[in-house]
Enzyme design. Structure first.
Site, PDB file in Angstrom:
ATOM      1  N   GLU A   1      81.329 -52.040 -20.091  1.00 56.95           N
ATOM      2  CA  GLU A   1      80.483 -52.005 -18.889  1.00 56.95           C
ATOM      3  C   GLU A   1      81.211 -52.801 -17.808  1.00 56.95           C
ATOM      4  OE1 GLU A   1      75.735 -51.575 -19.879  1.00 56.95           O
ATOM      5  OE2 GLU A   1      76.670 -53.532 -20.231  1.00 56.95           O
TER       6      GLU A   1
ATOM      7  N   SER B   1      77.109 -60.994 -21.192  1.00 51.64           N
ATOM      8  CA  SER B   1      76.349 -59.776 -21.515  1.00 51.64           C
ATOM      9  C   SER B   1      74.948 -59.844 -20.918  1.00 51.64           C
ATOM     10  CB  SER B   1      76.246 -59.620 -23.020  1.00 51.64           C
ATOM     11  OG  SER B   1      75.577 -60.741 -23.545  1.00 51.64           O
TER      12      SER B   1
ATOM     13  N   ASN C   1      72.119 -53.136 -22.722  1.00 52.13           N
ATOM     14  CA  ASN C   1      71.147 -54.065 -23.324  1.00 52.13           C
ATOM     15  C   ASN C   1      69.774 -53.959 -22.671  1.00 52.13           C
ATOM     16  OD1 ASN C   1      72.990 -54.896 -25.156  1.00 52.13           O
ATOM     17  ND2 ASN C   1      73.629 -56.724 -24.021  1.00 52.13           N
TER      18      ASN C   1
ATOM     19  N   HIS D   1      82.106 -56.333 -19.394  1.00 47.93           N
ATOM     20  CA  HIS D   1      81.249 -56.574 -20.573  1.00 47.93           C
ATOM     21  C   HIS D   1      81.753 -55.739 -21.739  1.00 47.93           C
ATOM     22  CE1 HIS D   1      77.155 -55.989 -22.735  1.00 47.93           C
ATOM     23  NE2 HIS D   1      77.844 -56.987 -23.271  1.00 47.93           N
TER      24      HIS D   1
END
Ligand code: T1G
Length: 689
Positions: free
Chosen positions: A446, A413, A484, A434
Site C-alpha cells: 500500500e 500500518s 486494514n 505499507h
C-alpha cells in the site's frame, strides 16, 4: 484486406503481417485479417508457402479479452484457423514475444512454427477462469502429451522457446532479431524438402500413449487439490485433456466447446477477467502525469531490523539495490542480519538460488548502529515500533541526516502519516510504504500518499514497487488505510457473531468455504492472540483477554480459539465453547441460531460498504484497486474478483438491503454509505464508476 493485416510476396513466399497494438489480440479485425490474408495468399499462384508474423512487441497474445460478453462479429476464430489448417500450401507461424491462448492456438493450426529464442508460448486461459477455447485443449496434448499439457494449462505457464523446441511445440529457432528472414528461410526449406502439411489434429501417437492411464489425471488432481480449491477452470482444463486422450479429435472439440461456454458465461471468469484488468489499472494514477520526474533510487536505508525491517530489506537486496540497515542495539542488529541470512540460506537449500547468490545479496547489506550512515540513501524506510512519538522522533532525526531529495517513507500500518510528516521540514518527501508480513513474500504494497507528498515521490514509489516485484496500490491517509480498514469491519462482526450464537469454527468454516485462505479466528491463533495484549493491565474484560490469561495465546502455545496437536492441526475447543457461552451469559446476551448465510453477509457486506466510503473520501482511486489490495494482501479469492467486484456480482441493491436490515436490528455499524445508496438508486455498480 483491413488495415491490421498486410500481405507481401517475397519470391514465392507470402508474408502475412498482423499489426494490432498493444498485443495483436484476436479482435474481430485481426481475425478478419488472418482469414482474408491467408485466403488471398492461397489464391495467389506466385505464393508457394505462407509466413504468418506479427509487428509490434509480440505475436498474438490471445483472444481479445475486452470482446468477451459482447456480440460476436466478423469471422470466428475457428473460421480463420480452418483457413490456415486446410490451406493447400504450408503455413508457418513466426513467433516473437508471447504466443498465448488463442495466439498459440492459431499457431498450432499452422503446419510449422518458428520462434526466436526470447519468445514464449502458453495457454494461460486458466488465469482468466477459462480454458483454451479454440482447439488448444485437443492440439497441445497431441504434441506434448497429457502430463505436460496438464502442467502447462492448469498453471498457465509461459514456456520459453528453447523448451518449446524440445517439446516439439516449435520446429526451429530463428536468430534473435532476424525472425522474418528465419521464417522465410524455413518456409523455403519446407518447399525444397517437400515436407508435408502437418496437421496436429491428425497426430495421435502422444495421446494414444496416454490412453488407458486414468492415474495420470487422478494423481494430478490429488497433487493439486489444495492449489485448485474453489476454482472451476483447472478441473475443466483437466477434463478437456482427458477428452483429448480418450476421444477422437472432433469429439474432444465438442467437450472443449461445451466446457468453454460454461466458463466464459460464468461468474468466476468474469471475476478473474476483472482482476486481469484491475492488475493493470492499479498502476495508472490519473493525477500523476506519466512524465513526472522520477527520483533515482540507487541506495536504500532501513530503520529497524525487526521482522518487518528485515523483510523489507530483502526486497531491495533481491533486486540488487544496496541497503544500509540501522538498529539501536548491537544485539538487535545482529539478530536482524542473522534472520535475513537464514532466510536466504533456506532458499538456497531449497534450490531457489546458489550460496554464491546468498553471499552476493548479503554483500549488499550494510548493518550499522549509526543513523548518520543513511546520509547517502535515496530512499529511507522506517520500520520501528508503532508509536507516534517514536515515529516523529525518528523522522525528526532523519530530517537532519537525509540528503536533499531523499524519500522519507514510513512502514506504519495504522498511524496518521500527515501527523508523522509534521516532524520534518520537507513533508513533500514523506510517504507511506505499507508492506505486509512477511514483507519479502507478500506481493501487496500500500503506497500511502499524505497531504503534502509530492508527485515525484509518489511516481518514484510506484516505480520502485514494480522494480521489487510488488503489486502496489496508491491509497490515502485514513485509519487502517484500505486493507486494514476493511479488515476491521470483518473482525468486528466476527467477534459479535460468536457472542450472538455462532462459534469461532463456524465463522472460520463459512469464510474458508467462501474461498479465503483462513478464517479470522484461525488467523488470530496463527498471528498470536497476545499481539498488543498487556498482561499486567489485563482484567479479563474481553474474551481475548481471558484466553491470554489462560495462556491460550494461539498456535504458539498449542491453544487459542482452537486446540492444536503437535503438528499444529486445529480442532474446535470445548474449553473455548464453554468460555463463550459463559461470557455471553455474563453479558446477558441471548444467543440464537445463526445461519451460514448471515455469517457471510455480516462479514463481507460491511467490507463492501466500507470500500464505498473509502471511494467517497477519495482514499482509493478506483473500486478495483480495493479488490487488488484484498486479493494480494488478504487472500480474497480471485474467482470472486475482490470485495467490491463481489458486491457488484451479488448486486448492490441486495448488499444495501441487507445493510439496512442489519442496521435496523443491530445499529449503525451497518449504516450504508452514501455512495452505496446513490449507486443503488441509479441502478449502477462499482464497475460503472
Ligand atoms: N486482450 C485484450 N487486451 C489485452 C490482452 C488480451 N488478450 N492482453 C493484454 N492486453 C492489454 C492490457 O490490458 C494492456 O492494456 C496492454 O495490452 C499491455 O498488456 C480462445 C479464450 C501479453 C504477457 O491470457 O498475459 O485466448 O493497460 O500491461 O506486461 O482460447 O498482457 O495498456 O490499456 O499486460 O508486457 C489468453 C493476457 C486470452 C494473455 C504482455 N491470453 N495478456 O504483458 O503488458 S483468452 C492471455 C498477458 C484466449 C482462447 C482464449 C500480458 C502479456 P493497457 P500488459 P505486458
Amino acid at each position: 484486406m483491413n488495415d491490421v493485416g498486410d500481405l507481401t510476396v517475397e519470391g514465392d513466399i507470402g508474408v502475412l503481417t498482423l499489426n494490432s497494438p498493444p498485443v495483436n489480440a484476436l479482435s474481430a479485425p485481426v481475425r478478419e485479417a488472418i482469414h482474408e490474408g491467408i485466403k488471398q495468399a492461397i489464391a495467389d499462384d506466385k505464393v508457394k508457402a505462407i509466413v504468418l508474423i506479427c509487428d509490434g512487441r509480440t505475436f498474438i497474445a490471445g483472444a481479445d479479452i475486452t470482446e468477451f460478453g459482447k456480440a460476436p462479429s466478423g469471422p470466428s476464430l475457428f473460421d480463420a484457423q480452418d483457413m490456415i489448417e486446410n490451406a493447400p500450401k504450408p503455413v508457418i507461424a513466426a513467433i516473437h514475444g508471447t504466443a498465448l491462448g488463442g495466439g498459440l492456438e492459431v499457431a498450432l493450426t499452422c503446419h510449422y512454427r518458428v520462434a526466436v529464442p526470447s519468445a514464449k508460448c502458453g495457454l494461460p486461459e486458466v488465469n482468466l477462469g477459462l480454458l483454451p477455447g479454440a482447439g488448444g485443449t485437443q492440439r497441445l496434448p497431441r504434441i506434448v502429451g497429457a502430463q505436460k499439457a496438464l502442467e502447462m494449462m492448469t498453471a498457465g505457464t509461459h514456456v520459453g522457446a528453447k523448451q518449446c523446441l524440445e517439446m516439439g511445440l516449435v520446429d526451429e529457432l530463428a536468430e534473435e532479431g532476424k525472425l522474418r528472414d528465419g521464417a522465410i528461410a524455413f518456409a523455403k526449406k519446407v518447399l525444397s524438402e517437400n515436407r508435408p502439411l502437418v496437421k496436429i489434429r491428425e497426430q495421435n501417437d502422444k495421446v494414444e500413449a496416454d490412453r488407458g492411464k486414468p492415474e495420470i489425471f487422478e494423481n494430478f488432481r490429488k497433487a493439486n487439490a489444495r492449489k485448485f480449491r474453489g476454482f472451476l477452470a483447472p478441473e475443466y482444463n483437466i477434463q478437456c485433456i482427458e477428452a483429448a486422450v480418450n476421444l477422437p479429435f472432433e469429439e474432444g472439440i465438442k467437450v472443449e466447446q461445451k466446457l468453454f461456454r460454461e466458463l466464459v458465461t460464468g461468474t468466476q471468469s468474469a471475476a478473474q477477467r476483472h482482476v486481469f484488468f484491475a492488475e493493470r489499472q492499479v498502476w495508472k494514477l490519473p493525477d500523476v502525469p506519466k512524465d513526472t520526474p522520477i527520483i533515482p533510487v540507487e541506495r536504500v536505508g532501513i530503520i529497524g531490523a525487526g521482522t518487518m525491517g528485515g523483510g523489507i530489506a530483502m526486497n531491495f537486496l533481491n533486486s540488487g539495490i544496496p541497503v544500509t540497515i540501522v538498529e539501536t542495539k548491537q544485539e538487535a542488529l545482529d539478530r536482524g542480519v542473522a534472520t535475513i541470512r537464514k532466510n536466504y540460506e533456506n532458499s538456497a537449500k531449497k534450490g531457489r538460488f546458489s550460496m554464491d547468490e546468498v553471499e552476493k545479496r548479503m554483500g549488499l547489506l550494510t548493518p550499522t548502529l549509526k543513523m548518520e550512515d543513511l546520509g547517502t540513501a535515496d530512499l529511507i524506510i522506517e520500520a520501528v515500533f508503532e508509536n507516534m512519538d517514536v515515529k516523529k522522533d525518528v523522522f525528526g532525526k532523519l530530517d537532519k541526516i537525509a540528503k536533499d531529495g531523499a524519500i522519507l517513507a514510513t512502514n506504519t500500518s495504522a498511524l496518521n502519516i500527515d501527523e508523522i510528516a509534521t516532524a520534518v521540514k520537507r513533508p513533500e518527501a514523506v510517504i507511506g510504504l505499507h508492506f505486509f508480513s512477511p514483507a519479502n513474500v507478500m506481493k501487496l504494497l500500500e503506497v500511502v500518499r499524505a497531504d503534502k507528498t509530492s508527485k515525484s515521490v509518489i511516481a518514484t514509489s510506484m516505480q520502485i514497487a514494480k522494480k521489487i516485484g510488488k503489486v502496489a496500490a496508491l491509497v490515502g491517509v485514513c485509519p487502517g488505510f484500505v486493507g486494514n480498514r476493511l479488515l476491521a469491519q470483518r473482525q468486528r462482526e466476527a467477534q459479535k457473531l460468536i457472542m450472538e450464537g455462532a462459534m469461532p469454527w463456524d465463522v472460520d468454516r463459512v469464510l474458508y468455504d467462501f474461498g479465503l485462505p483462513m478464517g479470522p479466528f484461525a488467523m488470530s491463533d496463527l498471528a498470536g492472540l497476545d499481539i498488543g495484549w498487556n498482561k499486567e493491565k489485563s482484567k479479563g474484560e474481553t474474551l481475548r483477554d481471558r484466553l491470554c490469561e489462560m495462556d491460550r495465546r494461539g498456535q504458539k502455545t498449542g491453544a487459542g480459539y482452537y486446540d492444536y496437536d503437535e503438528k499444529r492441526n486445529a480442532t474446535p475447543s470445548p474449553v473455548v465453547e464453554k468460555m463463550i457461552l459463559d461470557y455471553a451469559a455474563e453479558k446477558g446476551i441471548n444467543r440464537r441460531q445463526i445461519s451460514d448465510e448471515e455469517i457471510l453477509e455480516r462479514c463481507i457486506y460491511p467490507m463492501v460498504n466500507e470500500g464505498a466510503k473509502i471511494l467517497e473520501e477519495g482514499k482509493a482511486i478506483r473500486a478495483s484497486d480495493i479488490d487488488i489490495v484484498w486479493i494480494y494482501g488478504y487472500g480474497f479469492p480471485r474467482y470472486r474478483g475482490g470485495p467490491m467486484f463481489y458486491g457488484d456480482t451479488v448486486g448492490l441493491d441486495k448488499v444495501l438491503g441487507k445493510m439496512k436490515e442489519f442496521q435496523s436490528q443491530m445499529g449503525d455499524d451497518f449504516k450504508p454509505s452514501a455512495l452505496l445508496e446513490k449507486l443503488v438508486a441509479e441502478g449502477k455498480g462499482f464497475k460503472d464508476l
